[in-house]
Design a protein around this motif. Sequence first.
Motif, PDB file in Angstrom:
ATOM      1  N   LEU A  75       0.826  -1.206   0.000  1.00  0.00           N
ATOM      2  CA  LEU A  75       0.000   0.000   0.000  1.00  0.00           C
ATOM      3  C   LEU A  75       0.859   1.254   0.000  1.00  0.00           C
ATOM      4  N   ALA A  76       1.935   1.251   0.768  1.00  0.00           N
ATOM      5  CA  ALA A  76       2.840   2.410   0.792  1.00  0.00           C
ATOM      6  C   ALA A  76       3.452   2.634  -0.588  1.00  0.00           C
ATOM      7  N   TYR A  77       3.883   1.576  -1.245  1.00  0.00           N
ATOM      8  CA  TYR A  77       4.465   1.715  -2.582  1.00  0.00           C
ATOM      9  C   TYR A  77       3.429   2.181  -3.605  1.00  0.00           C
ATOM     10  N   LEU A  78       2.178   1.825  -3.410  1.00  0.00           N
ATOM     11  CA  LEU A  78       1.125   2.216  -4.353  1.00  0.00           C
ATOM     12  C   LEU A  78       0.711   3.677  -4.197  1.00  0.00           C
ATOM     13  N   ARG A  79       1.198   4.353  -3.192  1.00  0.00           N
ATOM     14  CA  ARG A  79       0.853   5.768  -2.996  1.00  0.00           C
ATOM     15  C   ARG A  79       1.698   6.691  -3.847  1.00  0.00           C
ATOM     16  N   GLY A  80       2.814   6.220  -4.321  1.00  0.00           N
ATOM     17  CA  GLY A  80       3.692   7.074  -5.116  1.00  0.00           C
ATOM     18  C   GLY A  80       3.219   7.210  -6.555  1.00  0.00           C
ATOM     19  N   ASP A  81       3.815   8.163  -7.272  1.00  0.00           N
ATOM     20  CA  ASP A  81       3.464   8.383  -8.675  1.00  0.00           C
ATOM     21  C   ASP A  81       3.953   7.248  -9.556  1.00  0.00           C
ATOM     22  N   SER A  82       5.111   6.721  -9.231  1.00  0.00           N
ATOM     23  CA  SER A  82       5.646   5.633 -10.034  1.00  0.00           C
ATOM     24  C   SER A  82       6.085   4.513  -9.095  1.00  0.00           C
ATOM     25  N   PRO A  83       5.155   3.573  -8.829  1.00  0.00           N
ATOM     26  CA  PRO A  83       5.450   2.511  -7.872  1.00  0.00           C
ATOM     27  C   PRO A  83       6.588   1.611  -8.357  1.00  0.00           C
ATOM     28  N   PRO A  84       7.404   1.110  -7.436  1.00  0.00           N
ATOM     29  CA  PRO A  84       8.496   0.203  -7.813  1.00  0.00           C
ATOM     30  C   PRO A  84       7.926  -1.175  -8.164  1.00  0.00           C
ATOM     31  N   PRO A  98       2.345   2.352 -14.688  1.00  0.00           N
ATOM     32  CA  PRO A  98       0.907   2.087 -14.756  1.00  0.00           C
ATOM     33  C   PRO A  98       0.097   3.368 -14.608  1.00  0.00           C
ATOM     34  N   GLN A  99      -1.091   3.344 -15.190  1.00  0.00           N
ATOM     35  CA  GLN A  99      -1.972   4.515 -15.124  1.00  0.00           C
ATOM     36  C   GLN A  99      -2.438   4.741 -13.687  1.00  0.00           C
ATOM     37  N   SER A 100      -2.649   5.991 -13.346  1.00  0.00           N
ATOM     38  CA  SER A 100      -3.049   6.363 -11.986  1.00  0.00           C
ATOM     39  C   SER A 100      -4.339   5.674 -11.564  1.00  0.00           C
ATOM     40  N   ALA A 101      -5.287   5.571 -12.479  1.00  0.00           N
ATOM     41  CA  ALA A 101      -6.571   4.928 -12.147  1.00  0.00           C
ATOM     42  C   ALA A 101      -6.377   3.456 -11.816  1.00  0.00           C
ATOM     43  N   GLU A 102      -5.489   2.800 -12.542  1.00  0.00           N
ATOM     44  CA  GLU A 102      -5.240   1.385 -12.280  1.00  0.00           C
ATOM     45  C   GLU A 102      -4.507   1.202 -10.950  1.00  0.00           C
ATOM     46  N   VAL A 103      -3.569   2.078 -10.663  1.00  0.00           N
ATOM     47  CA  VAL A 103      -2.858   2.025  -9.373  1.00  0.00           C
ATOM     48  C   VAL A 103      -3.856   2.235  -8.237  1.00  0.00           C
ATOM     49  N   ALA A 104      -4.775   3.174  -8.396  1.00  0.00           N
ATOM     50  CA  ALA A 104      -5.784   3.443  -7.370  1.00  0.00           C
ATOM     51  C   ALA A 104      -6.692   2.232  -7.174  1.00  0.00           C
ATOM     52  N   ARG A 105      -7.061   1.564  -8.260  1.00  0.00           N
ATOM     53  CA  ARG A 105      -7.911   0.372  -8.171  1.00  0.00           C
ATOM     54  C   ARG A 105      -7.199  -0.741  -7.412  1.00  0.00           C
TER      55      ARG A 105
END
Length: 125
Positions: free
Chosen positions: A6-15, A93-100
């Motif tokens: 979850l922490a990694y998914l908060r960034g603009d470009s997740p690792p 990945p697109q922001s919407a997909e990361v949010a999902r």
Amino acid sequence: MLAMELAYLRGDSPPLVRLAGLDAGYGMTSLLIIAIGVCRVLWGAKGWTAYEANPFFWAKVGTFAVMGLSSIAPTLAFLNWRKASRADPAFTPQSAEVARVARWVRIELFLLFPLVGFAAAMARH
């Protein structure tokens, strides 16, 4: 592992490689927990009859199953993202997909609370 995802998914470009590795570790840990649980139920001191009649046991098993089903979408996304990043190192990945995906990981994290509650209730029942 879920908190780190979850922490990694908060960034603009997740690792992406780290996310896939964490998710693989989470999956292997889940399989180990299932194996240990089955061994305890079948060969543990209490035996199957003690668990069979315990409603909190079934609630815990059900919660664990829902957590497993909830982990499918993030796992598939992480695998797809890692594959895409191998083909194109600049892939993000697109922001919407990361949010999902982050929403699914939050659901998994939320389900840890009733899981622990059912485990405690199961021990007292």
